[in-house]
Structures are given as structure tokens and as C-alpha cells.
Design a protein around this motif. Structure first.
Motif, short mmCIF file in Angstrom:
data_model
loop_
_atom_site.label_atom_id
_atom_site.label_comp_id
_atom_site.label_asym_id
_atom_site.label_seq_id
_atom_site.Cartn_x
_atom_site.Cartn_y
_atom_site.Cartn_z
N LEU A 1 1.06 5.10 8.46
CA LEU A 1 0.42 6.27 7.67
C LEU A 1 -0.88 6.05 7.01
O LEU A 1 -1.04 5.06 6.37
CB LEU A 1 1.37 7.12 7.07
N GLU A 2 -1.55 7.14 6.92
CA GLU A 2 -2.82 7.08 6.32
C GLU A 2 -2.83 7.38 4.72
O GLU A 2 -2.02 8.64 4.56
CB GLU A 2 -4.15 7.70 7.26
N GLY A 3 -3.61 6.91 3.88
CA GLY A 3 -3.47 7.46 2.46
C GLY A 3 -3.16 6.16 1.52
O GLY A 3 -2.23 5.47 1.91
N PRO B 1 10.04 0.30 8.09
CA PRO B 1 8.77 -0.58 7.51
C PRO B 1 7.58 0.13 7.68
O PRO B 1 7.36 0.83 8.79
CB PRO B 1 8.77 -1.71 8.43
N VAL B 2 6.47 0.21 6.67
CA VAL B 2 5.39 0.94 6.86
C VAL B 2 4.25 0.17 6.70
O VAL B 2 4.18 -0.78 5.86
CB VAL B 2 5.40 1.92 5.41
N MET B 3 3.34 0.53 7.59
CA MET B 3 2.04 -0.06 7.32
C MET B 3 0.90 0.99 6.49
O MET B 3 1.25 2.06 7.37
CB MET B 3 1.45 -0.68 8.75
N ALA B 4 0.41 0.62 5.82
CA ALA B 4 -0.59 1.82 5.30
C ALA B 4 -1.85 1.72 5.63
O ALA B 4 -2.28 0.79 6.42
CB ALA B 4 -0.78 1.58 3.70
N HIS B 5 -2.71 2.48 5.28
CA HIS B 5 -4.22 2.83 5.90
C HIS B 5 -5.20 3.31 4.94
O HIS B 5 -4.84 4.44 4.52
CB HIS B 5 -4.00 3.50 7.19
N ILE B 6 -5.95 2.64 4.12
CA ILE B 6 -6.99 3.18 3.28
C ILE B 6 -8.16 2.72 3.60
O ILE B 6 -8.65 2.16 4.67
CB ILE B 6 -6.48 2.52 1.92
#
Ligand code: KIV
Length: 269
Positions: A119-121, A138-143
Motif C-alpha cells: 500500500l502507498e503512504g 504482511p505489508v510492503m509500504a511505498h513512499i
């Protein structure tokens, strides 16, 4: 006796453990046959919402529906057996609240059998990331440059050219790491900022247009294969698939026009 198959894919903890040791190799894929090739070399494959633009000719990722992500996610999981498969949560499917995000992420994982979602943010999504990871997702982030927010950002613009913005980007990275993300995509940021982000957190940074100062890299497969006639400037193009496809299609069209039968055995077997 248990009928469960042993886990044979690269796991989320294995990706996280590469920080400071080995670069993380990753690419996008949206389709079973290409995913099977990428699977031999990538640690994880991202079924990115860029598929809206690449596969479906959309202008941005904003219009991508959840069902489309699930359909391509299933195809990539079916075509692979080794890499971790990460599926993007599309715009509008998670931002409203942690429970909305949980329902979307659980649906994606159940229906596609992928191993993680992205997810983004940054800071604004930290509570949601914590909510999901506490519940087994499990979460991969996106910045950095977050394409789902390009309407707010005013386009696909490199982030961090103005040094006064660096603290906010670093705070985003720290927030997603502290919230339990196992890795973070850092997109479109200047080299010095990428370096500072990578040094500030204990999880791998996966760069795209963010220099070599990241713990791993990701590219959109079609961009690096030479299928996109106008790839982003930062992309190193490794193939000439566009030209090869055109030559093959041209040769086929000529065969058909010459009434040359376009199959080898001339029968369907
Ligand atoms: O959707 C996508 O392909 C992505 C990559 C650009 C990281 O998010």
C-alpha cells in the motif's frame, strides 16, 4: 497425515533479513508466462497497480479496480513457485480505515494466495500497517513518489529536490518501519535522500528511480524489456521486445498474405 504442502517460496522474513547483507531483486509481473521467467531470478514479484497503465492503457493507476488486481494476482501466483508474490492494494480500497484495509487485504490474500500486500503512504498509513501486520497480513509500504496520489502531487515528480522536505520523507520511512512493514518501496527520490532513508530504517528499501542507495531495486518488467516506447528516464532497458514482437507479427502477416500456412504441422494436435 497432513495434506498441507511445505512452504517453498521465499518468505517475508527472508526478504526482511537481506537488509545490509544482500540486494533484494524484484520486478513487476502481471501475467503467468512472464512471471514464470521472472520467478527464476527475483526474490519477490510485485503485481503492481501499474498494470492499469501497462496492460489496460489507463492514464494513471487511480482507476484500477480491486477485481483486476485479484485477477492478475491469481495469474502470477499460478505461474510461479519460488518468489514471494506481493499484490498492490488499489486506490480507494484501503485508505478509509484500518478495518476497510483489512477486509481488502484479506480478500486479496484469500483469493490470489499471494504472500503479502503493498500500500502507498507513510505516516498517514502507519496505523493501518500496524492493524494489518498484527492480524497476520504482511505489508510492503511505498513512499516518496506515490503514483496513487499524483493528483495531489501535481504529476509524477521526483521527490526531495528541496532539502526542506527530507525530514518528512524520512519520518514516513521510520513510521512504516516502526508499524511493522517488512520492506518499503522508495520511488522517485533524489539520491541523498534515498541514502538517508536507507540508513534510517531497519527494513529493506526497494528503489525505483531512487538511485543505487537502496537495499534492492524494482522495475516495471515491460519498461526494462523494451516494450514501452517511452520508458521513464531512469530505466535501464535490457531488451528489445517491442522490436522483436513487431518483426514477428510482420513476418506472420506476410506469411498469411502469401497464403503460407501459419502453423508448423498444418493440423491441430
Ligand atoms: O505498481 C507498480 O508497478 C509499483 C512499482 C512502480 C513499484 O508500485
Amino acid at each position: 497425515m497432513s495434506a498441507q504442502k511445505p512452504i517453498r517460496r521465499i518468505t517475508v522474513p527472508q526478504i526482511a533479513a537481506k537488509k545490509g547483507k544482500e540486494p533484494v531483486v524484484s520486478l513487476t509481473s502481471y501475467h503467468a508466462h512472464t512471471a514464470a521467467i521472472v520467478d527464476k531470478y527475483a526474490d519477490f514479484i510485485l503485481v503492481g497497480d501499474s498494470l492499469g497503465m501497462v496492460m489496460h492503457g489507463m492514464e494513471s493507476t487511480v482507476g484500477v479496480p480491486l477485481d483486476l488486481m485479484i485477477m492478475h494476482g491469481k495469474a502470477v501466483v499460478r505461474g510461479t513457485e519460488r518468489a514471494l508474490i506481493v499484490v498492490d492494494m488499489p486506490f480507494g480500497s484501503y485508505e478509509e480505515s484500518p478495518s476497510v484495509a483489512f477486509r481488502t487485504a484479506a480478500k486479496i490474500m484469500k483469493e490470489t494466495q499471494c504472500g503479502a500486500v503493498k500500500l502507498e503512504g507513510g505516516q498517514r498509513m502507519a496505523e493501518t500497517i500496524r492493524f494489518l501486520t498484527d492480524r497476520g497480513i504482511p505489508v510492503m509500504a511505498h513512499i516518496g513518489l506515490t503514483p496513487q496520489s499524483t493528483h495531489v502531487m501535481g504529476g509524477f515528480k521526483t521527490q526531495g529536490r528541496d532539502e526542506s522536505t527530507w525530514d518528512a520523507h524520512i519520518a514516513d520511512a521510520v513510521a512504516v518501519s516502526d508499524a511493522g512493514a517488512f520492506a518499503v518501496v522508495v520511488e522517485g527520490v533524489v539520491e541523498e535522500l534515498a541514502n538517508k532513508i536507507t540508513e534510517a530504517i531497519a527494513i529493506p528499501t526497494i528503489g525505483i528511480g531512487a538511485s543505487a542507495q537502496c537495499d534492492g531495486q524494482i522495475l516495471v518488467l515491460e519498461d526494462m524489456l523494451g516494450l514501452n516506447p517511452k520508458p521513464p528516464k531512469f530505466v535501464k532497458v535490457y531488451g528489445d521486445l517491442g522490436d522483436r514482437i513487431e518483426n514477428a507479427v510482420k513476418a506472420y502477416a506476410e506469411d498469411v498474405k502469401d497464403r503460407s500456412f501459419p502453423t508448423k504441422d498444418q493440423v491441430y494436435n
